[in-house]
Design an enzyme around this catalytic site. Sequence first.
Site, PDB file in Angstrom:
ATOM      1  N   HIS A   1       0.812  -1.209   0.000  1.00 36.25           N
ATOM      2  CA  HIS A   1       0.000   0.000   0.000  1.00 36.25           C
ATOM      3  C   HIS A   1       0.847   1.260   0.000  1.00 36.25           C
ATOM      4  CE1 HIS A   1      -2.575   3.208   1.539  1.00 36.25           C
ATOM      5  NE2 HIS A   1      -3.561   2.546   0.938  1.00 36.25           N
ATOM      6  N   THR A  40      -7.324 -10.259   0.014  1.00 33.82           N
ATOM      7  CA  THR A  40      -7.635  -9.711  -1.297  1.00 33.82           C
ATOM      8  C   THR A  40      -8.739  -8.676  -1.141  1.00 33.82           C
ATOM      9  OG1 THR A  40      -7.028 -11.816  -2.275  1.00 33.82           O
ATOM     10  CG2 THR A  40      -8.192 -10.290  -3.692  1.00 33.82           C
ATOM     11  N   GLY A  41      -8.363  -7.514  -0.639  1.00 34.00           N
ATOM     12  CA  GLY A  41      -9.295  -6.401  -0.495  1.00 34.00           C
ATOM     13  C   GLY A  41      -9.352  -5.598  -1.777  1.00 34.00           C
ATOM     14  N   HIS A  58      -7.679  -3.054  -2.911  1.00 36.20           N
ATOM     15  CA  HIS A  58      -6.432  -2.765  -3.630  1.00 36.20           C
ATOM     16  C   HIS A  58      -5.994  -3.949  -4.483  1.00 36.20           C
ATOM     17  CE1 HIS A  58      -6.101   1.020  -1.707  1.00 36.20           C
ATOM     18  NE2 HIS A  58      -5.836   0.534  -0.511  1.00 36.20           N
TER      19      HIS A  58
END
Length: 124
Positions: free
Chosen positions: A11, A74-75, A77
């Site tokens: 991120h 696995t969000g 982003h």
Amino acid sequence: MSSPAIILFSHGSRDPLWRAPIEAVASRIATQHPGQRVVCAYLELCTPTLGEAAAELVAQGAPAITVVPMFLGTGKHAREDLPVLVDELRRAHPKTHFHVQSAIGEDVRMTALMAEIACEPPPA
């Protein structure tokens, strides 16, 4: 044929201490696998970006690049942002093969390690 170069994709944060664990993974890869090209890249708030990291590796002659999402799951982003970025990479570097692994936190080995760490007794 040489092994694919690796991009550890995370991120990002303005705080340099936040980046230390990702950079430690890159250092460990470099130590354990001499000659393996590995760089860190970030979605936002710090550099290099995924595009910048990929361009650097392509300029060094990497025929293939594996992108490793350094996310626990696995969000948004990994599910939405990353595919768009990788499509851009494929258009920008059509002769380079890009492979995207699953989010690192979804690997059963990582799940087992996190469970093991969580169950360690506190220091005496």
